[in-house]
Write a protein that holds these residues in place. Structure first.
Motif, PDB file in Angstrom:
ATOM      1  N   THR A   2      -3.748  15.623  47.470  1.00  0.00           N
ATOM      2  CA  THR A   2      -3.297  14.315  47.911  1.00  0.00           C
ATOM      3  C   THR A   2      -4.535  13.491  48.296  1.00  0.00           C
ATOM      4  OG1 THR A   2      -1.709  13.265  49.393  1.00  0.00           O
ATOM      5  CG2 THR A   2      -3.011  15.023  50.341  1.00  0.00           C
ATOM      6  N   LEU A  17      -7.941  10.678  53.276  1.00  0.00           N
ATOM      7  CA  LEU A  17      -7.454  11.266  54.529  1.00  0.00           C
ATOM      8  C   LEU A  17      -8.364  12.420  54.933  1.00  0.00           C
ATOM      9  CD1 LEU A  17      -3.607  11.301  53.835  1.00  0.00           C
ATOM     10  CD2 LEU A  17      -4.835   9.819  55.436  1.00  0.00           C
ATOM     11  N   ALA A  35      -7.905  15.357  56.643  1.00  0.00           N
ATOM     12  CA  ALA A  35      -7.543  16.780  56.471  1.00  0.00           C
ATOM     13  C   ALA A  35      -7.712  17.223  55.013  1.00  0.00           C
ATOM     14  CB  ALA A  35      -6.130  17.045  56.987  1.00  0.00           C
ATOM     15  N   PRO A  36      -7.108  16.520  54.048  1.00  0.00           N
ATOM     16  CA  PRO A  36      -7.308  16.965  52.662  1.00  0.00           C
ATOM     17  C   PRO A  36      -8.761  16.912  52.212  1.00  0.00           C
ATOM     18  CG  PRO A  36      -5.747  15.123  52.765  1.00  0.00           C
ATOM     19  CD  PRO A  36      -6.110  15.457  54.164  1.00  0.00           C
ATOM     20  N   ILE A  57     -10.404  20.033  53.570  1.00  0.00           N
ATOM     21  CA  ILE A  57      -9.974  21.208  52.805  1.00  0.00           C
ATOM     22  C   ILE A  57     -10.710  21.246  51.460  1.00  0.00           C
ATOM     23  CG2 ILE A  57      -8.008  22.240  51.572  1.00  0.00           C
ATOM     24  CD1 ILE A  57      -6.238  21.187  53.916  1.00  0.00           C
ATOM     25  N   ASN A  99      -2.738  20.984  47.033  1.00  0.00           N
ATOM     26  CA  ASN A  99      -2.583  20.473  48.394  1.00  0.00           C
ATOM     27  C   ASN A  99      -1.950  19.085  48.355  1.00  0.00           C
ATOM     28  OD1 ASN A  99      -2.659  20.084  51.121  1.00  0.00           O
ATOM     29  ND2 ASN A  99      -4.807  19.444  51.167  1.00  0.00           N
ATOM     30  N   PRO A 155       1.983  17.420  49.536  1.00  0.00           N
ATOM     31  CA  PRO A 155       3.269  17.779  50.144  1.00  0.00           C
ATOM     32  C   PRO A 155       4.375  17.790  49.100  1.00  0.00           C
ATOM     33  CG  PRO A 155       2.533  15.591  50.887  1.00  0.00           C
ATOM     34  CD  PRO A 155       1.451  16.159  50.040  1.00  0.00           C
ATOM     35  N   LEU A 208      -0.482  24.675  49.354  1.00  0.00           N
ATOM     36  CA  LEU A 208      -0.900  24.568  50.759  1.00  0.00           C
ATOM     37  C   LEU A 208       0.012  23.692  51.607  1.00  0.00           C
ATOM     38  CD1 LEU A 208      -4.766  24.093  50.348  1.00  0.00           C
ATOM     39  CD2 LEU A 208      -3.499  26.200  50.829  1.00  0.00           C
ATOM     40  N   ASP A 209       0.865  22.889  50.959  1.00  0.00           N
ATOM     41  CA  ASP A 209       1.705  21.974  51.752  1.00  0.00           C
ATOM     42  C   ASP A 209       3.151  22.029  51.290  1.00  0.00           C
ATOM     43  OD1 ASP A 209       2.563  20.089  53.539  1.00  0.00           O
ATOM     44  OD2 ASP A 209       1.164  18.513  52.931  1.00  0.00           O
ATOM     45  N   SER A 267       5.518  18.827  55.825  1.00  0.00           N
ATOM     46  CA  SER A 267       4.860  19.232  57.069  1.00  0.00           C
ATOM     47  C   SER A 267       5.163  18.243  58.185  1.00  0.00           C
ATOM     48  CB  SER A 267       3.358  19.335  56.868  1.00  0.00           C
ATOM     49  OG  SER A 267       3.089  20.263  55.844  1.00  0.00           O
ATOM     50  N   ARG A 309       6.931  19.281  61.749  1.00  0.00           N
ATOM     51  CA  ARG A 309       6.349  19.001  63.074  1.00  0.00           C
ATOM     52  C   ARG A 309       7.346  18.234  63.938  1.00  0.00           C
ATOM     53  NH1 ARG A 309       0.319  17.360  60.632  1.00  0.00           N
ATOM     54  NH2 ARG A 309       0.198  19.300  59.441  1.00  0.00           N
ATOM     55  N   TRP A 356      -0.042   8.587  58.225  1.00  0.00           N
ATOM     56  CA  TRP A 356      -1.195   9.457  58.492  1.00  0.00           C
ATOM     57  C   TRP A 356      -2.474   8.660  58.789  1.00  0.00           C
ATOM     58  CZ3 TRP A 356       0.875  13.894  59.515  1.00  0.00           C
ATOM     59  CH2 TRP A 356       1.677  14.609  58.633  1.00  0.00           C
ATOM     60  N   ASN A 408      -0.927  13.538  63.595  1.00  0.00           N
ATOM     61  CA  ASN A 408      -2.288  13.887  63.158  1.00  0.00           C
ATOM     62  C   ASN A 408      -3.333  13.116  63.968  1.00  0.00           C
ATOM     63  OD1 ASN A 408      -2.328  11.344  61.927  1.00  0.00           O
ATOM     64  ND2 ASN A 408      -3.257  12.100  60.030  1.00  0.00           N
ATOM     65  N   ASP A 421      -4.350  18.590  63.929  1.00  0.00           N
ATOM     66  CA  ASP A 421      -5.337  18.850  62.867  1.00  0.00           C
ATOM     67  C   ASP A 421      -6.623  19.442  63.437  1.00  0.00           C
ATOM     68  OD1 ASP A 421      -3.917  18.108  60.611  1.00  0.00           O
ATOM     69  OD2 ASP A 421      -4.801  16.107  60.457  1.00  0.00           O
ATOM     70  N   GLN A 475      -5.708  23.166  63.214  1.00  0.00           N
ATOM     71  CA  GLN A 475      -5.410  23.890  61.981  1.00  0.00           C
ATOM     72  C   GLN A 475      -6.772  24.292  61.432  1.00  0.00           C
ATOM     73  OE1 GLN A 475      -1.580  22.469  60.015  1.00  0.00           O
ATOM     74  NE2 GLN A 475      -2.775  20.585  60.034  1.00  0.00           N
ATOM     75  N   PHE A 535      -8.886  24.647  58.949  1.00  0.00           N
ATOM     76  CA  PHE A 535      -8.970  24.296  57.529  1.00  0.00           C
ATOM     77  C   PHE A 535      -9.992  25.150  56.784  1.00  0.00           C
ATOM     78  CE2 PHE A 535      -7.443  20.053  59.199  1.00  0.00           C
ATOM     79  CZ  PHE A 535      -6.148  20.220  58.729  1.00  0.00           C
TER      80      PHE A 535
HETATM   81  C1  IPT Z   1      -1.847  17.430  56.684  1.00  0.00           C
HETATM   82  C2  IPT Z   1      -2.577  16.835  57.859  1.00  0.00           C
HETATM   83  O1  IPT Z   1      -2.160  17.436  59.043  1.00  0.00           O
HETATM   84  C3  IPT Z   1      -2.326  15.342  57.950  1.00  0.00           C
HETATM   85  O2  IPT Z   1      -3.242  14.809  58.871  1.00  0.00           O
HETATM   86  C4  IPT Z   1      -2.472  14.636  56.607  1.00  0.00           C
HETATM   87  O3  IPT Z   1      -3.835  14.544  56.273  1.00  0.00           O
HETATM   88  C5  IPT Z   1      -1.692  15.382  55.553  1.00  0.00           C
HETATM   89  O4  IPT Z   1      -2.116  16.730  55.484  1.00  0.00           O
HETATM   90  C6  IPT Z   1      -1.871  14.765  54.177  1.00  0.00           C
HETATM   91  O5  IPT Z   1      -0.883  15.233  53.343  1.00  0.00           O
HETATM   92  S1  IPT Z   1      -2.441  19.100  56.524  1.00  0.00           S
HETATM   93  C7  IPT Z   1      -1.475  19.796  55.257  1.00  0.00           C
HETATM   94  C8  IPT Z   1      -2.150  21.040  54.731  1.00  0.00           C
HETATM   95  C9  IPT Z   1      -0.108  20.138  55.792  1.00  0.00           C
END
Ligand code: IPT
Length: 266
Positions: free
Chosen positions: A8, A12, A14-15, A18, A62, A64, A85-86, A130, A134, A157, A183, A211, A228, A230
């Motif tokens: 994704t 952002l 987090a991705p 990763i 990765n 969602p 991963l999501d 995700s 949450r 996000w 996040n 995160d 998390q 990562f």
């Molecule tokens: C998830 C993050 O927690 C969020 O901040 C945002 O970046 C999102 O990804 C983007 O899809 S982490 C994911 C591995 C559940």
């Protein structure tokens, strides 16, 4: 040897963190990574086909995805190993995910233990599995304490959405005593909104992120958040995907999360 990563939005945090770990771990193993960034989950199929045409030997996703979307991609990828991963734990695919329910509970219990009762929720987009997990975790934890959320909003996000929704949640006569944010980037925007309204963090309101991305310790004040790991997730994913043998059954790992208490809560 080449690994394909379908991800994704890399803007952002987090991705992108990763992807960074996946890249360095793969290179350490003497392999390389092809990255395909998709804006919409329905673009995953085209991305997967492009990567397979480039002869990747394994795929990491990765993005969602709902169960049916992930299961469909897995059948298209077969026999190439694919790891998600999501996704939710109920998807019948290989997955390595963080325990969203536990993370939500840790955040909620933290502010409850500080004595807060008026607790607002700033969730992620409804399209994200995700984000939904949450939100459910927060609501369950609040319900167990006999509480209803003192306000609820959904962001996308980004820090900008956290800022905008933060202003919304702070608009009432009685401001919440705490805001649980899905996040860290949105928490950054919320803290900016608090500053503009002259509301002290943590003096008048506690803010919890999710995160623990690399910059959260440098927010002002340093952010209390749910970590998390990562790095661990990225490394274990690469190791599994590049392993010489894998079992027949689905490999499903759920990684625990931890609360990192800094200075945005009191
Ligand atoms: C998830 C993050 O927690 C969020 O901040 C945002 O970046 C999102 O990804 C983007 O899809 S982490 C994911 C591995 C559940």
């Amino acid at each position: 040897r080449t690994l394909g990563l379908i991800t994704t939005d890399l803007a952002l945090h987090a991705p992108s963190q990763i992807a960074s770990v996946v890249k360095s771990r793969t290179v350490e193993q003497g392999a390389s990574v092809l990255i395909s960034m998709v804006e919409q989950p329905d673009r995953c199929q085209a991305a997967l086909q492009e990567l397979l045409a480039q002869r990747v030997e394994a795929l990491l996703v990765n993005v969602p995805l709902d169960d049916a979307q992930a299961e469909r991609l897995a059948s298209l990828a077969s026999p190439v190993p694919i790891l998600f991963l999501d996704v939710s734990g109920s998807a019948q695919v290989n997955s390595l995910v963080f325990d969203a329910e536990q993370g939500a509970r840790l955040g909620a219990e933290h502010v409850l233990s500080l004595g807060h009762r008026r607790i607002a929720l700033l969730s992620g987009p409804e399209s994200s599995v995700s984000a939904r997990a949450r939100l459910t975790g927060w609501k369950n934890a609040l319900a167990q304490a006999g509480l209803e959320p003192a306000g609820e909003a959904h962001g996308n996000w980004s820090a900008a959405s956290g800022y905008e929704k933060g202003h919304q949640l702070l608009a009432g006569a009685k401001i919440p005593e705490a805001i649980l944010v899905a996040n860290d980037q949105m928490a950054l925007g919320v803290m900016r909104a608090c500053a503009e309204k002259g509301i002290a963090v943590p003096g008048q309101i506690s803010v919890v992120g999710f995160d623990d991305t690399a910059d959260s310790a440098w927010f002002s004040p340093p952010l209390t958040t749910v970590r998390q790991a990562f790095r661990e997730a990225g490394e274990r994913s690469v190791e599994w995907l590049l392993a010489p043998t894998r079992g027949e059954k689905h490999w499903q790992v759920q990684l625990p999360v931890t609360l990192v208490a800094r200075h945005s809560t009191a």
